[in-house]
Each structure stands twice: as C-alpha cells, then as structure tokens.
Motif scaffolding. Structure first.
Motif, short mmCIF file in Angstrom:
data_model
loop_
_atom_site.label_atom_id
_atom_site.label_comp_id
_atom_site.label_asym_id
_atom_site.label_seq_id
_atom_site.Cartn_x
_atom_site.Cartn_y
_atom_site.Cartn_z
N ALA A 31 -1.35 1.12 -21.87
CA ALA A 31 -0.11 0.81 -22.03
C ALA A 31 0.09 -0.36 -20.92
CB ALA A 31 1.29 1.62 -21.86
N PRO A 32 1.39 -1.09 -21.00
CA PRO A 32 1.72 -2.31 -19.85
C PRO A 32 1.90 -1.55 -18.59
CG PRO A 32 2.62 -2.96 -22.01
CD PRO A 32 2.13 -1.44 -22.19
N GLU A 33 1.57 -2.24 -17.55
CA GLU A 33 1.89 -1.63 -15.92
C GLU A 33 3.46 -1.70 -15.58
OE1 GLU A 33 -1.22 -2.78 -13.33
OE2 GLU A 33 -2.84 -2.36 -14.71
N ARG A 34 3.94 -2.62 -16.34
CA ARG A 34 5.37 -2.95 -15.92
C ARG A 34 6.31 -1.55 -15.73
NH1 ARG A 34 4.72 -6.45 -19.99
NH2 ARG A 34 6.03 -5.32 -21.37
N GLY A 35 7.00 -1.43 -14.78
CA GLY A 35 7.84 -0.36 -14.41
C GLY A 35 7.20 0.62 -13.65
N LEU A 36 5.64 0.50 -13.51
CA LEU A 36 4.93 1.65 -13.06
C LEU A 36 5.05 1.98 -11.35
CD1 LEU A 36 1.61 1.86 -14.85
CD2 LEU A 36 3.81 3.16 -15.32
N ASP A 37 4.70 2.95 -10.90
CA ASP A 37 4.87 3.29 -9.40
C ASP A 37 3.91 2.33 -8.63
OD1 ASP A 37 7.19 4.85 -9.63
OD2 ASP A 37 6.10 6.59 -9.47
N ALA A 38 3.97 2.34 -7.69
CA ALA A 38 2.80 1.54 -6.70
C ALA A 38 1.73 2.47 -6.35
CB ALA A 38 3.19 0.98 -5.28
N VAL A 39 0.48 1.90 -6.60
CA VAL A 39 -0.53 2.82 -6.36
C VAL A 39 -0.71 3.21 -4.84
CG1 VAL A 39 -3.18 2.87 -6.53
CG2 VAL A 39 -2.03 1.79 -8.17
N PRO A 40 -0.82 4.53 -4.66
CA PRO A 40 -0.79 5.03 -3.38
C PRO A 40 -1.99 4.44 -2.66
CG PRO A 40 -0.42 6.77 -4.83
CD PRO A 40 -0.98 5.58 -5.43
N ALA A 41 -1.70 4.36 -1.24
CA ALA A 41 -2.60 3.81 -0.31
C ALA A 41 -4.13 5.08 -0.27
CB ALA A 41 -2.45 3.72 1.18
N ALA A 42 -5.13 4.71 0.04
CA ALA A 42 -6.12 5.84 0.05
C ALA A 42 -5.98 6.68 1.25
CB ALA A 42 -7.51 4.73 0.26
N GLY A 43 -6.40 7.83 0.71
CA GLY A 43 -6.19 8.92 1.91
C GLY A 43 -6.83 10.09 1.46
N ASP A 44 -6.64 11.10 2.04
CA ASP A 44 -7.21 12.45 1.71
C ASP A 44 -6.84 13.02 0.23
OD1 ASP A 44 -8.60 12.51 4.26
OD2 ASP A 44 -7.02 13.73 5.19
N ALA A 45 -7.79 13.30 -0.41
CA ALA A 45 -7.52 13.76 -1.84
C ALA A 45 -6.64 15.21 -1.45
CB ALA A 45 -9.10 14.01 -2.30
#
Length: 300
Positions: free
Chosen positions: A147-161
C-alpha cells in the motif's frame, strides 16, 4: 470461520512498528525459513519472531552488503533499494518469522497474470489452513505489492531490538506458557488440573496452525467428562480429548469443539507457543494476581 492471522501476534505488531505501519498491517509469516526476496522499488522491511540471520545483497556494487547475525537482526528497520536481495533465516531459535514491509502487503502478482490475487478474503488477508480459504501460499517468482506510505508513522531510529517471546529465558530447557484456568476445569476435576501444571509436555511433530498437540503422561479424564455439547472455541483453548493428551488450538482452530477446555492461554502464552517447534518441552503456569480463571471476552 476462525479469525486466523499471525500465530505470534506480538511479533507481527513489533515488525510493523519497526517499519512505521499500523500494528495489524498484513505481513509475511515464515515457517523456519530461509526466505529470499528482491526489492523492485525502494522500501523498508523488518523481521521479528524467531531469531534468524539476515543478509542483504546490494544491487549497487559500490554499496557494501549487510549481514546481521541472528541475535541482532530482530525488529530493525532495513532500507532496501531496487535490485537489493534480502535473505532471512533459517531460524536459529524459534519456529516462526514475521517479515513486515512498509505500507503493508496488499496483493500478490503471480507469474501468470490470470492468477493475480487480491489478498483480502472476508475482510482478512490471512490464509485459514483449516477451511482452505484465503490467498494461496507464495511461490518463487511472485511479486508482492504494498500500500502507499502516505499517513504512516516515521520509521524509528535504529536501536536495541525489543525482546520477543522466543527470547525469554533462553537457557531454560522447558519454556513456560501462561494460562487461565477454565472454563471446564471443574468438570475434569482437580487431578486433571494438577496433571496439567505438573507435567513437562512435549510438542508433537503433527502440530500445526490448527492445533499444537502435546505428548506426556495422559491426564486423568473422569467418566462422562470426555465430551461436552459443542461450544465456541478460540485461539489458546486447551482441549482435553479422551486420550488425556491436551491439544492447544492455534489461529486456524475449529470454530466449535466438543471436548472440555481445561484452560486458555494468555495472549503472551500463545505467542510463546507459536515459537515452540516439535520436540520443545513446555510447562503450563498460572498468571499472577487475580487473573487465574478464564472468563469470556467482553462484548464490543
């Protein structure tokens, strides 16, 4: 029909969160792996569930390949460019992997255009293996549309899983599965309940998404308690058939059943069970506090 969907729902939610999707966006559930995909467009993916190595072979020779060992690959947002190839698995610890794609998967384009599939069937994008409804399993050469990415949250910064259910107590030979007692525990009696909690059960090889079958000393089943009038079932219901060997219903369970249900797994317990492969030993435990007895879900 049952609800079907991901067996390890916690893994689905964490993988989607890692790529900025709503928690219930359609993703891939992979049994053990390995799985190989090639990106046809820029996208972001994440893997959750069982521990598994991830390798990204870059389509651009000037960009280095990426290799993530099994203990660090989980719930990390991984950006793919067109032509990049990602390989996931095989699982090093656990049974099921979940791969989420930013936007959520909406359609499968087959090699023969006449076989193209919209994933949604009766409002769901999963395959119910018991009723044989839903999209067919993926095949080599299939193209996944998102699906289109419009309206999705920001991708979190890399960190501990975030630790998953399969990572808890990694040094234990027997995993612990939390349950709520009932609704038919009184019919089966105290001896059956004691046997349920006092036994180290082993997952049988004939287990699947319909039900996880367990081996161990047979539980005592009182005369006349081996069957009840058919009643609705739900994922995590622990049925006790006349053999005395419990069966735990999975996401593709029958909608009704006539064997007594001695206990019901908590949501976390069901996620942990989803990662228990054949031969895994497990022990049922009650939850803490007052929530030790099952009650029907509240109506919405």
């Amino acid at each position: 029909m049952s609800r079907s969907g991901a067996f390890d729902r916690g893994a689905l939610q964490r993988a989607n969160r890692a790529v900025g999707n709503p928690s219930g966006a359609a993703a891939l559930e992979i049994l053990l792996g390995p799985l190989a995909l090639r990106a046809a467009a820029p996208t972001v993916v994440a893997v959750s569930g069982a521990q598994a190595p991830v390798r990204i072979g870059r389509g651009d020779d000037e960009v280095g390949d990426v290799e993530l060992p099994a203990d660090v690959s989980r719930e990390r947002a991984l950006a793919l460019d067109p032509g990049d190839r990602i390989e996931v698995g095989p699982a090093a610890d656990g049974l099921r992997l979940v791969l989420a794609v930013r936007g959520g998967i909406t359609q499968v384009r087959r090699q023969d255009p006449a076989d193209d599939e919209l994933l949604e069937v009766l409002g769901a994008r999963s395959r119910d293996t018991l009723s044989d409804l839903g999209p067919d399993p993926l095949q080599a050469g299939d193209l996944l549309l998102v699906a289109p990415e419009r309206g999705l949250d920001a991708v979190p910064a890399a960190g501990d899983a975030v630790p998953s259910s399969s990572a808890e107590h990694p040094d234990e030979d027997t995993i612990r599965i939390a349950v709520l007692i009932g609704p038919r525990a009184e019919l089966l009696g105290d001896e059956a309940v004691e046997a349920l909690f006092g036994t180290d059960w082993t997952v049988r090889p004939d287990s699947d998404r319909v039900g996880v079958r367990l081996d161990g000393p047979a539980m005592p089943v009182p005369s006349g308690a081996a069957s009840v009038p058919s009643e609705p079932m739900l994922p995590g219901a622990v049925q006790v058939p006349p053999s005395g060997l419990p069966v735990v219903f999975g996401p593709d369970h029958p909608t009704t059943g006539g064997y007594p249900v001695i206990a019901v797994l908590t949501r976390t317990g069901l996620d942990r069970l989803a990662q228990a492969g054949p031969g895994t030993r497990l022990r049922f435990v009650t939850t803490d506090g007052d929530g030790t007895r099952w009650s029907p879900p509240a109506r919405r």
